[in-house]
Motif scaffolding. Structure first.
Motif, PDB file in Angstrom:
ATOM      1  N   SER A 188       8.350  -0.531   0.194  1.00 40.56           N
ATOM      2  CA  SER A 188       6.959  -0.192   0.496  1.00 40.56           C
ATOM      3  C   SER A 188       6.837   0.399   1.896  1.00 40.56           C
ATOM      4  CB  SER A 188       6.060  -1.430   0.354  1.00 40.56           C
ATOM      5  OG  SER A 188       6.438  -2.439   1.258  1.00 40.56           O
ATOM      6  N   TYR A 247      -1.636   2.322   1.012  1.00 34.48           N
ATOM      7  CA  TYR A 247      -1.374   0.984   1.542  1.00 34.48           C
ATOM      8  C   TYR A 247      -2.498   0.020   1.164  1.00 34.48           C
ATOM      9  CZ  TYR A 247       1.878  -1.637   4.375  1.00 34.48           C
ATOM     10  OH  TYR A 247       2.860  -2.488   4.766  1.00 34.48           O
ATOM     11  N   MET A 270       1.095   0.122  -4.519  1.00 38.33           N
ATOM     12  CA  MET A 270       1.449   1.228  -3.627  1.00 38.33           C
ATOM     13  C   MET A 270       2.127   2.379  -4.367  1.00 38.33           C
ATOM     14  SD  MET A 270       2.752  -0.514  -0.095  1.00 38.33           S
ATOM     15  CE  MET A 270       3.075   1.110   0.567  1.00 38.33           C
TER      16      MET A 270
END
Length: 547
Positions: free
Chosen positions: A140, A164, A190
Motif C-alpha cells: 500500500s 488512501y 486502495m
C-alpha cells in the motif's frame, strides 16, 4: 480460532495505529500468476494482448519499471515458505523512501514496550508485525508513493489522496461490520480502482476522452473505457494486479460488481471472503468519489442512491455514512505530515467537513466579491443581532426571543415565509412552532411530518445537523430529496433549512422559503442567518439550564 503460530506479530495500520492488538490469521496469500479469476468470463486473447501492450507502454514512462519490479519482488518473496525477516527487509530497504515511511509509521504507535528507543530497522518491524502485515503495508505504501510522486496536477493529487482515503474507509467499515483481519480490507480499498488510476496517471489524454464519452454518450465508465482502450478499467486493473503477484483475494475483490446482488436463496454464510472485500472496497471508493462534487445537495442525492445500490450488502444508514467520512478525514489529516499529503485548502476535504474552502478570516471585500450582484442590508441585521444578544443577558420569555429572531429574518432578507419548526415530543412530528409571512396560517396547518427513516432533505437536515439550500424544487437533481407531501403544498419555488441543535440533540430547523427560483444564496445572508440561528440555540440552552 487457532492463532497462526508460524507468524507472530501485531496488527499494523499505515494511518491509524490505535495500539497493539494480537494479529488474527488471515486468508493464506497465494501467488496469483496463472490462477484463473472467479469472473463469469475469461479473458480473450485480444484482451490479454491489450493488457500486455498497455503494461509495456507504462513501463516506458517514469519510474513505473522500478515500482513494478519492487512490488512483484515483495509479494513473491513473502509467499515463499523459506523467506526470512532478513530476506524481506532487504527487498524493502532497496527503496529508501519506503523504508523511511515504514519506520516512521511503526514508531507512531506505542512500541516502547519492545524497545525504549523505538523501532529503527525493517527487520525489527518484521519481528513485531509479522510478514503478512508487512506485505500489505509495503504494497500500500509503494502504491501511494508511486502515485504521489507522479501526480502532476491537482486532479491527480486528489486521486492519490482519495485512494488512501478509500483504504481508511474500507478498514473502518470492516470494523463496523465486524469482519476479521480488517487490514486486508484496507489494502483492497486502495487497489480497487487500480486500472482507472493507472490510466489517469499514464494515459491522461485517453482518460479525458473516456470521461467525455461517458458524459456525452450516456455510457458507464467501464463501457467508455472499453471503447477507447479495448478493455474496461476493472479488467485492466486485475490484469496488472496479477502481473504484480498481488494476493488472490485482492485481485478477486477488484473485479466485484455491485449490480451482482446476493440472490434471495443465498445467506451471508455462503458469501466468500473475496466478495466481502469487494463489497466494502467498492462502496468506499464510490463514497470517496462523491465528495469531489462541491454541491451538498447533489452529494446527498448521490449518497442516497449509493445506499440503495448496496442495500442488502452494506448495513449503513445516513448517520453511519456521516461518521465514516468524518473519521477517515480526521485520520488522514492527523498523519498528513508523515505521508507528505498536502491538505491546505483542499476542496475534497472541505466538502467532507461540509465547509467552504475560503477562510472565515478573509476580509469582507473578498466575501462580497463572491456575490457582487446581491445587496444585503448587513448593517441593519448586525444591529438587530447585537440587540438580541443584549436581551439574552437579562430575563426574557423564550417565545418572545424566537419571534423577534423570525422578525429580523423576515424583514432582513427576501423570504416569503419564515418558520421555526420543532419536534413535538408526544407525536414525534416536526411542526411549525412560530412563523411569519404571507400564507403562514396554511403553513402552520399543513407543514408537518413524522420522523422516520425517510431520505429526504428535511430528514437530512435533522439527522446530519446541517444547513441546506434548495434553489429550485423542480430541478431534476433535487427530485429524490423533496418529499411528496411537501410538493403537494405548492407553497414555494425554493427554500433554506437551518438546523437547530442543542447539546448535539437535533430539535428541528428554521424553514425559510421563496416565491422565485434563485441561482445561489448570498454569502452574507447565510452568515447572518447562521448567527441568528445561533442566538436561538443560545436562548433555548439558557432556559434549559435554568429549568
Amino acid at each position: 480460532m487457532t492463532p497462526d503460530k508460524s507468524k507472530k506479530g501485531f496488527d499494523f495500520d499505515p494511518i491509524d495505529i490505535s495500539g497493539l492488538i494480537p494479529i488474527k490469521k488471515a486468508d493464506t496469500p497465494e501467488i496469483v500468476e496463472n490462477i484463473p479469476l472467479d469472473n463469469p468470463e475469461e479473458l480473450t486473447d485480444e484482451e490479454s494482448n491489450i493488457i500486455d501492450a498497455l503494461y509495456l507502454k507504462m513501463k516506458k514512462k517514469g519510474d513505473f519499471p522500478t515500482f513494478s519490479r519492487q512490488i512483484i519482488e515483495v509479494n513473491q518473496i513473502i509467499t515463499t515458505d523459506k523467506s526470512s525477516a532478513k530476506d524481506i527487509s532487504q527487498v524493502i530497504m532497496k527503496d529508501f523512501s519506503l523504508t523511511n515511511k515504514l519506520i516512521k509509521l511503526v514508531n507512531t504507535a506505542m512500541y516502547s514496550q519492545f524497545n525504549q528507543n523505538g523501532v529503527s530497522s525493517v527487520a525489527s518491524a518484521m519481528n513485531i508485525m509479522g510478514s503478512n502485515q508487512i506485505q500489505r503495508t509495503a504494497s500500500s505504501l509503494m502504491l501511494f508513493e508511486h502515485m504521489r510522486n507522479n501526480s502532476q496536477n491537482q486532479n491527480l493529487k486528489d486521486t492519490t489522496m482519495l485512494t488512501y482515503m478509500s483504504g481508511l474507509m474500507s478498514k473502518d467499515l470492516a470494523r463496523l461490520e465486524g469482519f476479521r483481519d480488517q487490514e486486508e480490507f484496507q489494502i483492497c480499498g486502495m487497489f480497487h480502482k487500480l486500472g482507472e488510476n493507472l490510466v489517469a496517471f499514464y494515459f491522461p489524454d485517453k482518460f479525458r476522452l473516456i470521461h467525455e464519452i461517458e458524459k456525452n454518450k450516456g455510457l458507464s465508465k467501464n463501457e467508455a473505457a472499453k471503447k477507447i482502450l479495448g478493455v474496461d478499467f476493472k479488467t485492466l486493473g486485475t490484469g496488472v494486479a496479477k502481473k504484480w503477484r498481488l494476493p488472490n483475494n485482492i485481485v478477486k475483490s477488484m473485479a466485484f460488481d455491485p449490480s451482482d446482488k446476493v440472490s434471495q436463496g443465498d445467506s451471508e454464510k455462503t458469501i466468500t471472503r473475496a466478495e466481502r472485500l469487494g463489497r466494502i472496497s467498492s462502496f468506499s471508493n464510490a463514497l470517496c468519489d462523491i465528495y469531489r462534487n462541491p454541491s451538498p445537495e447533489q452529494r446527498d442525492l448521490s449518497i442516497a442512491e449509493l445506499l440503495k445500490t448496496f442495500d442488502g450488502m452494506i448495513d449503513l444508514n445516513l448517520k453511519d455514512v456521516e461518521g465514516l467520512v468524518k473519521r477517515a478525514s480526521e485520520r488522514l489529516k492527523a498523519h498528513a505530515s508523515i505521508m507528505n499529503i498536502s491538505i491546505s485548502q483542499n476542496e475534497i476535504l472541505a466538502n467532507m467537513d461540509n465547509k467552504p474552502v475560503c477562510d472565515d478570516a478573509k476580509s469582507d471585500n473578498s466575501e462580497s466579491a463572491l456575490q457582487p450582484d446581491i445587496k444585503v442590508p448587513r448593517e441593519n441585521v448586525d444591529k438587530d443581532i447585537k440587540r438580541i444578544e443584549g436581551l439574552l443577558a437579562g430575563p426574557y420569555q423564550l417565545s418572545d426571543i424566537l419571534i423577534d429572531i423570525l422578525n429580523v429574518m423576515h424583514k432582513g432578507f427576501d423570504y416569503n415565509q419564515i418558520a421555526i419548526c420543532i419536534k413535538d415530543v408526544r407525536s414525534n412530528d416536526i411542526m411549525v412552532r412560530h412563523g411569519l409571512g404571507k400564507g403562514i396560517d396554511i403553513l402552520r396547518k399543513e407543514f408537518r411530518f413524522t420522523l422516520s427513516k425517510s431520505e429526504d432533505i428535511f430528514h437530512f437536515s435533522l439527522l446530519r445537523e446541517k444547513d441546506y439550500t434548495i434553489h429550485d424544487i423542480n430541478d431534476p437533481k433535487f427530485k429524490a430529496l423533496i418529499p411528496a407531501w411537501y410538493r403537494q403544498l405548492n407553497i414555494a419555488k425554493g427554500f433554506d433549512l437551518y438546523s437547530l441543535v442543542i447539546d448535539h440533540v437535533p430539535l428541528g430547523f428554521f424553514y425559510a422559503d421563496r416565491e422565485n427560483v434563485i441561482d445561489h444564496s448570498p454569502f452574507d445572508q447565510q452568515k447572518c442567518m447562521k448567527k441568528l440561528r445561533g442566538l436561538a440555540e443560545k436562548a433555548i440552552r439558557i432556559k434549559k439550564n435554568l429549568a
